[in-house]
Write an enzyme that holds these catalytic residues in place. Structure first.
Site, PDB file in Angstrom:
ATOM      1  N   GLU A 145    -160.761   5.111  16.001  1.00  0.00           N
ATOM      2  CA  GLU A 145    -159.826   6.129  16.459  1.00  0.00           C
ATOM      3  C   GLU A 145    -158.467   5.462  16.580  1.00  0.00           C
ATOM      4  OE1 GLU A 145    -161.542   4.212  18.465  1.00  0.00           O
ATOM      5  OE2 GLU A 145    -159.911   3.496  19.734  1.00  0.00           O
ATOM      6  N   LYS A 202    -154.276  -6.887  19.294  1.00  0.00           N
ATOM      7  CA  LYS A 202    -155.360  -6.064  18.742  1.00  0.00           C
ATOM      8  C   LYS A 202    -156.152  -6.793  17.666  1.00  0.00           C
ATOM      9  CE  LYS A 202    -153.902  -1.370  19.815  1.00  0.00           C
ATOM     10  NZ  LYS A 202    -152.643  -1.555  20.561  1.00  0.00           N
ATOM     11  N   SER A 236    -147.920  -8.563  24.856  1.00  0.00           N
ATOM     12  CA  SER A 236    -149.044  -8.126  24.011  1.00  0.00           C
ATOM     13  C   SER A 236    -148.650  -7.864  22.562  1.00  0.00           C
ATOM     14  CB  SER A 236    -149.691  -6.873  24.616  1.00  0.00           C
ATOM     15  OG  SER A 236    -148.724  -5.873  24.843  1.00  0.00           O
TER      16      SER A 236
END
Ligand SMILES: *Cc1c(COP(=O)(O)O)cnc(C)c1O
Length: 411
Positions: free
Chosen positions: A125, A103, A394
């Site tokens: 969000e 991210k 990830s």
């Protein structure tokens, strides 16, 4: 197309293809938003396109990815796991980045763009809080004001991440509408953006939402796939993996990974969705496997919906895969057959979590544990023994250790 840019030790490959002028990937994507947002999205599209072809912007992004995020991340060959499964497993190690997941790549890109647009505030969000924490991290680094919308139910469930966001200087707003979870937080963030668009950038967390977000987020994440392709070639004596596998929430780590391999016709692309309690139970997050086309959150894509077109709640053991839709480029890749979309249940993800930890000493986040869990089942079935498989790891599993400890009890 610009030549590769080197800065801070990270090489950014050439830019990837844009969607159609209307922001479409095949029949999916587009821009289905209130009239008041069209101008903001057009501005963002133009600013991003200009930035993405500007060597100064790219080398600053590259520097940040190197000096702050810790890139390039390695590709690790998993000898013991490979022996156990009967396929050669390589892992792209996004777990080793600052903040522990892919991210960070996206939020650093969007924070740079926010500053370039002369805006002083970001909103985001978040479901479990992971994208909120990433956005708050980038906002702290850039001195941007930050507001995070989070379902009230999630605020309760994820108290530590709420605290972390506040520590980083963000304001966290609990959303009580609807089911008070992620999809409601997305709605409120969009509403707030309409009200404050002059000063505020909406830092969307995955390859979803209205054009240009799916394209822009894929481009900020493509460093994962571009790096991995080169790293695989050096490990595989110039060869490419037979399979490239990644888990799918909204689809950003998968899309960033696929971007590096999509032109290699002999490399199969596999996305792994959350099958939750099982695809037949209705309690899952498998938008490709069980969703239907619809218009939600500003895009045409595949969503879990009831017979009236109402969006259903997703379920997954992992918060990051708990989203009832998927990014439009994935929907198009599924429709064209270029990528295939499989799924793994909660139980299979837990199995993958334990397997990777115990064979390689790498504790995965529960999201990519789905990819490992699926691989465990697929070898010898749809994946021939002896294949070479790149899996994008990830994120790291520290955030999930307590949850798994509770589920498994003593080992
Ligand atoms: C958020 C998250 C995901 C899911 O998001 P995508 O956009 O599908 O990549 C997957 N893995 C980790 C570790 C995450 O934090």
């Amino acid at each position: 197309m610009n030549p590769p840019v080197r800065g801070g030790g990270v090489i950014l490959g050439p830019q990837g293809p844009e969607p159609s002028e209307a922001g479409r990937f095949g029949e999916f994507g587009g821009r289905f938003v209130p009239e008041t947002l069209i101008a903001a999205l057009e501005e963002l599209e133009n600013e991003f396109r200009a930035a993405w072809h500007d060597d100064a912007f790219r080398s600053e992004f590259s520097d940040l990815l190197g000096s702050y995020a810790g890139r390039p991340t390695p590709v690790t060959e998993c000898h013991r796991l490979s022996d156990k499964l009967g396929v050669r497993v390589l892992l792209k190690r996004e777990d080793l980045t600052h903040t522990g997941s892919h991210k960070i790549n996206n939020v650093l890109g969007q924070a740079l763009l926010t500053r370039r647009m002369g805006k002083g505030r970001v909103i985001a969000e978040t479901g479990a809080g992971q994208h909120g924490v990433a956005t708050a991290t980038a906002a702290a680094l850039f001195g941007l004001e930050c507001t995070v919308f989070m379902g009230a139910v999630d605020v309760e469930r994820q108290a530590l991440n709420v605290w972390r966001m506040r520590l980083l200087g963000a304001e966290v707003i609990p959303v009580t509408s609807g089911s008070a979870t992620l999809k409601d937080a997305v709605n409120d963030a969009m509403r707030e953006w309409v009200a404050s668009v002059e000063t505020t950038h909406y830092c969307l967390g995955s390859v979803m939402g209205p054009h240009p977000f799916p394209w822009m987020v894929r481009e900020f994440q493509r460093v994962v796939g571009d790096e991995a392709r080169e790293q695989c070639r050096s490990i595989l004596d110039g060869g490419d993996p037979d399979y490239v596998v990644a888990c799918i929430g909204g689809g950003s780590n998968a899309m960033g990974t696929f971007a590096g391999f999509v032109d290699l016709k002999d490399t199969a692309l596999v996305g792994v969705e959350a099958a939750g309690l099982g695809l037949e139970t209705g309690k899952h997050g498998a938008a490709v496997n069980r969703g239907v086309p619809g218009y939600v959150h500003g895009m045409r894509s595949l969503f879990l919906q009831d017979e009236h077109g109402q969006v259903l709640e997703a379920h997954s053991i992992s918060a990051g895969l708990d989203y009832p839709g998927i990014g439009p480029e994935h929907a198009a890749l599924a429709a064209s057959g270029r990528a295939r979309y499989e799924s793994a249940t909660d139980d299979e993800a837990v199995s993958g979590f334990v397997l990777l930890s115990s064979t390689e000493g790498i504790v995965p986040a529960l999201e990519p544990a789905h990819a490992i869990g699926w691989l465990e089942r697929a070898v010898g079935d749809t994946i021939p023994s002896g294949s070479t498989v790149l899996v994008t790891l990830s994120g790291r599993g520290d955030k999930d250790a307590a949850q798994i400890a509770e589920r498994l009890g003593s080992l």
